[in-house]
Each structure stands twice: as structure tokens, then as C-alpha cells.
Write a protein that holds these residues in place. Structure first.
Motif, PDB file in Angstrom:
ATOM      1  N   GLY A  13      -0.801   7.754   9.856  1.00 49.38           N
ATOM      2  CA  GLY A  13      -2.092   8.312   9.447  1.00 49.38           C
ATOM      3  C   GLY A  13      -2.604   7.706   8.151  1.00 49.38           C
ATOM      4  N   SER A  14      -1.696   7.464   7.202  1.00 50.43           N
ATOM      5  CA  SER A  14      -2.118   6.889   5.925  1.00 50.43           C
ATOM      6  C   SER A  14      -2.577   5.443   6.092  1.00 50.43           C
ATOM      7  CB  SER A  14      -0.998   6.980   4.887  1.00 50.43           C
ATOM      8  OG  SER A  14       0.096   6.172   5.244  1.00 50.43           O
ATOM      9  N   VAL A  15      -1.901   4.688   6.957  1.00 50.89           N
ATOM     10  CA  VAL A  15      -2.310   3.299   7.210  1.00 50.89           C
ATOM     11  C   VAL A  15      -3.680   3.270   7.883  1.00 50.89           C
ATOM     12  CG1 VAL A  15      -1.764   1.204   8.514  1.00 50.89           C
ATOM     13  CG2 VAL A  15       0.039   2.412   7.281  1.00 50.89           C
ATOM     14  N   ILE A  16      -3.879   4.148   8.847  1.00 53.05           N
ATOM     15  CA  ILE A  16      -5.171   4.223   9.525  1.00 53.05           C
ATOM     16  C   ILE A  16      -6.272   4.617   8.544  1.00 53.05           C
ATOM     17  CG2 ILE A  16      -6.507   5.537  11.229  1.00 53.05           C
ATOM     18  CD1 ILE A  16      -3.911   5.581  12.942  1.00 53.05           C
ATOM     19  N   LEU A  20      -9.613   2.456   7.483  1.00 55.20           N
ATOM     20  CA  LEU A  20     -10.962   2.995   7.640  1.00 55.20           C
ATOM     21  C   LEU A  20     -11.726   2.954   6.321  1.00 55.20           C
ATOM     22  CD1 LEU A  20     -10.124   5.994   9.979  1.00 55.20           C
ATOM     23  CD2 LEU A  20     -11.433   3.948  10.596  1.00 55.20           C
ATOM     24  N   VAL A  21     -11.054   3.297   5.230  1.00 56.91           N
ATOM     25  CA  VAL A  21     -11.683   3.243   3.903  1.00 56.91           C
ATOM     26  C   VAL A  21     -12.047   1.800   3.571  1.00 56.91           C
ATOM     27  CG1 VAL A  21     -11.262   3.538   1.428  1.00 56.91           C
ATOM     28  CG2 VAL A  21     -10.620   5.350   3.030  1.00 56.91           C
ATOM     29  N   HIS A  25     -15.767   3.314   5.660  1.00 54.83           N
ATOM     30  CA  HIS A  25     -15.994   4.646   6.203  1.00 54.83           C
ATOM     31  C   HIS A  25     -15.650   5.715   5.173  1.00 54.83           C
ATOM     32  CE1 HIS A  25     -16.706   3.072  10.188  1.00 54.83           C
ATOM     33  NE2 HIS A  25     -15.588   2.348  10.095  1.00 54.83           N
ATOM     34  N   ASP A  26     -16.269   6.872   5.290  1.00 56.06           N
ATOM     35  CA  ASP A  26     -15.986   8.027   4.451  1.00 56.06           C
ATOM     36  C   ASP A  26     -14.902   8.838   5.168  1.00 56.06           C
ATOM     37  OD1 ASP A  26     -16.083   9.995   2.553  1.00 56.06           O
ATOM     38  OD2 ASP A  26     -17.884  10.930   3.363  1.00 56.06           O
ATOM     39  N   TRP A  40      -1.622  11.509  -0.167  1.00 59.32           N
ATOM     40  CA  TRP A  40      -1.987  10.684  -1.311  1.00 59.32           C
ATOM     41  C   TRP A  40      -3.006   9.619  -0.958  1.00 59.32           C
ATOM     42  CZ3 TRP A  40      -0.247   5.892   0.124  1.00 59.32           C
ATOM     43  CH2 TRP A  40       0.819   5.857   1.014  1.00 59.32           C
ATOM     44  N   VAL A  41      -3.435   9.580   0.269  1.00 59.85           N
ATOM     45  CA  VAL A  41      -4.384   8.548   0.693  1.00 59.85           C
ATOM     46  C   VAL A  41      -5.691   8.652  -0.076  1.00 59.85           C
ATOM     47  CG1 VAL A  41      -5.769   7.686   2.608  1.00 59.85           C
ATOM     48  CG2 VAL A  41      -3.396   8.303   2.980  1.00 59.85           C
ATOM     49  N   LEU A  42      -6.308   9.820  -0.080  1.00 64.52           N
ATOM     50  CA  LEU A  42      -7.603   9.950  -0.738  1.00 64.52           C
ATOM     51  C   LEU A  42      -7.471   9.940  -2.247  1.00 64.52           C
ATOM     52  CD1 LEU A  42      -9.405  12.469   1.605  1.00 64.52           C
ATOM     53  CD2 LEU A  42      -9.547   9.993   1.552  1.00 64.52           C
TER      54      LEU A  42
END
Length: 54
Positions: A13-16, A20-21, A25-26, A40-42
């Protein structure tokens, strides 16, 4: 485009979410919305940091 990622605290999920970022993408991470300490992605996106070394 606004996208909701579920499982953004996990590896896949973090890689995806990162990809996307990177594509402009938002992205919202459901784990962060629910208050997960592991998301911690965002946080990295807001700080402009990179993924920690594996």
C-alpha cells in the motif's frame, strides 16, 4: 485525481501510494484517517522525505 488507499501502512500500500503521489494524485491513506501510528506515507509526503532504507 483524489484517491483513497486502504492498507497504506503496509509495504504494498505504501509503494502504491508513493507512486500515485509521484504521478500527481491527491492520496489519502485510510490508516492515517483512522489514526494508525504506522502510517507514514502521507507524513513523508508532507515533509518531502524519502522512504527509509530496507
Amino acid at each position: 485525481m483524489r484517491i483513497l488507499v486502504t492498507g497504506g501502512a503496509g509495504y504494498i500500500g505504501s509503494v502504491i501510494a508513493e507512486e500515485l503521489v509521484a504521478r500527481g494524485h491527491d492520496v489519502a491513506d485510510l490508516a492515517e484517517i483512522l489514526g494508525s501510528a504506522f502510517s507514514w506515507v502521507l507524513a513523508r509526503r508532507r515533509e518531502g522525505g524519502a522512504r527509509p532504507a530496507a
